[in-house]
Design an enzyme around this catalytic site. Sequence first.
Site, PDB file in Angstrom:
ATOM      1  N   ARG A  15      29.905  33.911  38.028  1.00 45.83           N
ATOM      2  CA  ARG A  15      31.030  34.980  38.290  1.00 45.83           C
ATOM      3  C   ARG A  15      30.516  36.320  38.686  1.00 45.83           C
ATOM      4  O   ARG A  15      29.174  36.632  38.795  1.00 45.83           O
ATOM      5  CB  ARG A  15      31.806  34.958  37.030  1.00 45.83           C
ATOM      6  CG  ARG A  15      32.520  33.656  36.828  1.00 45.83           C
ATOM      7  CD  ARG A  15      33.476  33.705  35.387  1.00 45.83           C
ATOM      8  NE  ARG A  15      32.465  33.843  34.176  1.00 45.83           N
ATOM      9  CZ  ARG A  15      32.757  33.676  33.082  1.00 45.83           C
ATOM     10  NH1 ARG A  15      34.108  33.613  32.729  1.00 45.83           N
ATOM     11  NH2 ARG A  15      31.981  33.803  31.984  1.00 45.83           N
ATOM     12  N   LYS A  75      30.140  39.046  31.959  1.00 52.38           N
ATOM     13  CA  LYS A  75      29.625  38.928  30.729  1.00 52.38           C
ATOM     14  C   LYS A  75      28.915  40.235  29.854  1.00 52.38           C
ATOM     15  O   LYS A  75      28.716  41.216  30.645  1.00 52.38           O
ATOM     16  CB  LYS A  75      28.707  37.653  30.703  1.00 52.38           C
ATOM     17  CG  LYS A  75      29.221  36.435  30.847  1.00 52.38           C
ATOM     18  CD  LYS A  75      30.219  35.982  30.218  1.00 52.38           C
ATOM     19  CE  LYS A  75      29.546  35.578  28.794  1.00 52.38           C
ATOM     20  NZ  LYS A  75      30.669  34.984  27.726  1.00 52.38           N
ATOM     21  N   TYR A  94      33.345  41.364  29.048  1.00 51.74           N
ATOM     22  CA  TYR A  94      33.661  40.749  27.936  1.00 51.74           C
ATOM     23  C   TYR A  94      32.361  41.335  27.237  1.00 51.74           C
ATOM     24  O   TYR A  94      31.256  41.319  27.564  1.00 51.74           O
ATOM     25  CB  TYR A  94      33.638  39.065  28.000  1.00 51.74           C
ATOM     26  CG  TYR A  94      34.937  38.602  28.776  1.00 51.74           C
ATOM     27  CD1 TYR A  94      36.004  38.496  28.150  1.00 51.74           C
ATOM     28  CD2 TYR A  94      34.594  37.970  30.029  1.00 51.74           C
ATOM     29  CE1 TYR A  94      37.090  38.274  28.839  1.00 51.74           C
ATOM     30  CE2 TYR A  94      35.831  37.448  30.501  1.00 51.74           C
ATOM     31  CZ  TYR A  94      36.852  37.475  29.906  1.00 51.74           C
ATOM     32  OH  TYR A  94      38.105  36.952  30.501  1.00 51.74           O
ATOM     33  N   HIS A  96      32.527  40.584  23.078  1.00 48.12           N
ATOM     34  CA  HIS A  96      32.426  39.686  21.928  1.00 48.12           C
ATOM     35  C   HIS A  96      31.269  40.314  20.916  1.00 48.12           C
ATOM     36  O   HIS A  96      30.479  39.467  20.344  1.00 48.12           O
ATOM     37  CB  HIS A  96      31.726  38.351  22.184  1.00 48.12           C
ATOM     38  CG  HIS A  96      32.982  37.471  23.327  1.00 48.12           C
ATOM     39  ND1 HIS A  96      34.052  37.193  22.761  1.00 48.12           N
ATOM     40  CD2 HIS A  96      33.032  37.251  24.607  1.00 48.12           C
ATOM     41  CE1 HIS A  96      34.818  36.632  23.994  1.00 48.12           C
ATOM     42  NE2 HIS A  96      34.049  36.821  24.914  1.00 48.12           N
ATOM     43  N   GLU A 118      38.136  41.227  26.010  1.00 47.22           N
ATOM     44  CA  GLU A 118      38.785  40.238  25.120  1.00 47.22           C
ATOM     45  C   GLU A 118      39.810  40.868  23.966  1.00 47.22           C
ATOM     46  O   GLU A 118      40.443  40.242  23.272  1.00 47.22           O
ATOM     47  CB  GLU A 118      37.848  39.358  24.349  1.00 47.22           C
ATOM     48  CG  GLU A 118      37.017  40.259  23.468  1.00 47.22           C
ATOM     49  CD  GLU A 118      35.602  40.795  23.982  1.00 47.22           C
ATOM     50  OE1 GLU A 118      34.798  41.095  23.273  1.00 47.22           O
ATOM     51  OE2 GLU A 118      35.683  40.901  25.431  1.00 47.22           O
ATOM     52  N   ASP A 270      31.415  31.932  22.010  1.00 46.47           N
ATOM     53  CA  ASP A 270      31.110  33.491  22.240  1.00 46.47           C
ATOM     54  C   ASP A 270      31.555  34.336  20.893  1.00 46.47           C
ATOM     55  O   ASP A 270      31.049  35.463  20.585  1.00 46.47           O
ATOM     56  CB  ASP A 270      32.237  33.910  23.368  1.00 46.47           C
ATOM     57  CG  ASP A 270      31.528  33.694  24.696  1.00 46.47           C
ATOM     58  OD1 ASP A 270      30.350  33.644  24.825  1.00 46.47           O
ATOM     59  OD2 ASP A 270      32.150  33.736  25.919  1.00 46.47           O
TER      60      ASP A 270
END
Length: 366
Positions: A15, A75, A94, A96, A118, A270
């Site tokens: 992505r 990511k 993101y 996490h 997130e 994740d």
Amino acid sequence: MKIGVPIEIKNSENRVGMIPSGVFELTKRNHEVYVQTNAGFNSGFLDEEYIEAGATILDSIEAVYDIADMIVKVKEPIEPEYDLIKENQVVFTYFHFASSEPLTMAMIKSKSICIAYETVEDNDGSLPLLIPMSEVAGRMSVQQGAKYLEKPIKGRGILLGGIPGVPPAKVLILGAGIVGYQAAKMASGLGAQVTIMDVNMKALRYVSDSMPNNVVSEFSSEYNIRKHISDTDLIIGGVLLKGAKAPKLITRDMLKEMRPGTVMVDVAVDQGGCFETTHPTTHQDPTYIIDEVVHYTVANMPGAVPYTSTMGLTNVTLPYVIKLANEGWEQACENSVPLGKGLNIVKGKIVYKEIAEAFDMSLETA
């Protein structure tokens, strides 16, 4: 503002954080966008399209990080990127954090502004930047689970929907949120016999009211989970605790109660995973077997369908990117409560409760 869009260098991550239409919206507002060459290639977007939209193409990831006031990614940064992130640089992606202490410590050290997709949270408690990827991952969990139930890949050798005269597979879904609902939608559409569990009765009522008759809702408890696993073919873990580690709902000892060739797909990987035996895998080597149970635990499932995933993600992130660029991160997060909840680490301080609790560290205020 100068916005940087680097190539995603995490294994098999195809992505990209911004598409040409996003560049166009930013540059027409007099912001500068710097895109690493071929950053969008695996998602189906060429450098020429970015240039036409107003971006400047840079040859290296180092150049993108060096020039940008804000980095827009998909990511979390991985180790080669840690030292590229500058003090006071905004990183919007993101993260996490609760599942990775090394990442958390690296971002604290960088003294950057870490805003996590997130944990951006709307007033109704929904997570708008997580929803499209949860939709993709929920649907993919059934697609992948059906594949790995095939005997050549050590599964039980059962067709998910069965055929006339032969019963379909049994699917157990843990969590009736976005992931679980989408998984149930796909599994039921293929004709499987589906049980979906949650502790949220409102979510279970919605499932019961909207799903076909081959989907049954059930309150989640260890007793009820153990009751089902002995004859379930596919187990999908889709439990999310906002910003925190996922609960371990399937323990190691439970694997002994399952039939050989049972497949477990952990979409919560994740956030540490909701199976005790979960560890992250990649699209190149997606599965492993413990006690004859097949585990599929790819940490970036939507990366396998990058065109769909990138379009879905950037549809929802772009308004926030524009807001951050127009107002600056401090003003934007002050003016927008949902965006303010996306702040995780600010200038070396943890400002998100669940992350501080995950590592027994002090919580600061942004």
